[in-house]
Motif scaffolding. Structure first.
Motif, mmCIF file in Angstrom:
data_model
loop_
_atom_site.group_PDB
_atom_site.id
_atom_site.type_symbol
_atom_site.label_atom_id
_atom_site.label_comp_id
_atom_site.label_asym_id
_atom_site.label_seq_id
_atom_site.Cartn_x
_atom_site.Cartn_y
_atom_site.Cartn_z
ATOM 1 N N LYS A 1 -17.647 4.733 27.867
ATOM 2 C CA LYS A 1 -17.367 4.606 26.446
ATOM 3 C C LYS A 1 -17.063 5.990 25.885
ATOM 4 N N ILE A 2 -16.008 6.069 25.124
ATOM 5 C CA ILE A 2 -15.634 7.341 24.490
ATOM 6 C C ILE A 2 -15.905 7.183 23.001
ATOM 7 N N SER A 3 -16.750 8.080 22.477
ATOM 8 C CA SER A 3 -17.098 7.979 21.057
ATOM 9 C C SER A 3 -15.952 8.528 20.207
ATOM 10 N N VAL A 4 -15.794 7.926 19.073
ATOM 11 C CA VAL A 4 -14.741 8.316 18.146
ATOM 12 C C VAL A 4 -15.396 8.974 16.945
ATOM 13 N N THR A 5 -14.974 10.185 16.635
ATOM 14 C CA THR A 5 -15.477 10.867 15.439
ATOM 15 C C THR A 5 -14.449 10.728 14.330
ATOM 16 N N HIS A 6 -14.925 10.769 13.107
ATOM 17 C CA HIS A 6 -14.026 10.614 11.960
ATOM 18 C C HIS A 6 -14.154 11.830 11.057
ATOM 19 N N THR A 7 -13.031 12.448 10.832
ATOM 20 C CA THR A 7 -12.980 13.573 9.906
ATOM 21 C C THR A 7 -11.930 13.239 8.861
ATOM 22 N N PRO A 8 -12.318 13.152 7.574
ATOM 23 C CA PRO A 8 -11.321 12.845 6.537
ATOM 24 C C PRO A 8 -10.285 13.963 6.469
ATOM 25 N N SER A 9 -9.040 13.560 6.246
ATOM 26 C CA SER A 9 -7.981 14.575 6.148
ATOM 27 C C SER A 9 -8.179 15.385 4.874
ATOM 28 N N GLU A 10 -7.641 16.597 4.849
ATOM 29 C CA GLU A 10 -7.800 17.482 3.684
ATOM 30 C C GLU A 10 -7.144 16.883 2.447
ATOM 31 N N THR A 11 -5.997 16.242 2.598
ATOM 32 C CA THR A 11 -5.291 15.648 1.461
ATOM 33 C C THR A 11 -6.130 14.540 0.848
ATOM 34 N N LEU A 12 -6.656 13.672 1.695
ATOM 35 C CA LEU A 12 -7.478 12.578 1.210
ATOM 36 C C LEU A 12 -8.752 13.127 0.566
ATOM 37 N N GLN A 13 -9.366 14.140 1.175
ATOM 38 C CA GLN A 13 -10.580 14.743 0.629
ATOM 39 C C GLN A 13 -10.280 15.382 -0.729
#
Length: 150
Positions: A125-137
């Motif tokens: 299993k490969i974990s998926v990390t989530h980082t909000p994009s700068e534009t969306l942030q």
């Protein structure tokens, strides 16, 4: 004793001998995967276990075995379908197996090879990390600022 002519039997024997491959009839095999292991089961009834030889050369796995004739000299054969002699079967192993950990066991006329799957080839299993994009942030922060000014 004279043998009676039976064209169907004779043709059947001719075709079965011509179409039969010695390795597959002398050493019928099942190959399957169960969990983290591949299993090779080869039927070798009547084979002296001391004649079984399993070799691995690079990625080629070779199984050899010998079956000696059971009847003495002077025997008049009526039917002889069990092959005798030395037989060999080869398998090409892929890179996804742990060849250094192969195990061979001969029980009740069946040779069982257990070939473990290599760690690198096992599903994981490969974990998926989530980082909000700068534009969306940035949009989220500016909307928050608009609410503060009201």
């Amino acid at each position: 004793m004279a043998r009676t002519f039976d064209p169907f039997r004779d043709v059947d024997q001719l075709f079965s001998q011509a179409l039969r491959t010695p390795a597959s009839t002398a050493m019928p095999m099942d190959l399957y995967r169960d969990g983290d292991n591949y299993f090779v089961k080869i039927d070798l009834p009547g084979v002296d276990p001391s004649t079984i030889d399993v070799d691995l050369d690079d990625s080629t796995l070779t199984v050899r075995a010998e079956r000696q004739p059971q009847a003495g000299e002077g025997v008049q054969w009526l039917t002889r379908e069990r092959p005798v002699g030395t037989f060999a079967r080869q398998l090409t192993l892929g890179k996804g197996v742990a060849a250094e950990n192969i195990n061979a066991e001969y029980t009740d006329g069946v040779l069982i090879l257990t070939i473990p799957v290599a760690e690198a080839a096992k599903p994981r299993k490969i974990s998926v990390t989530h980082t909000p994009s700068e534009t969306l942030q940035g949009e989220i922060e500016s909307e928050g600022n608009d609410n503060d000014s009201e």
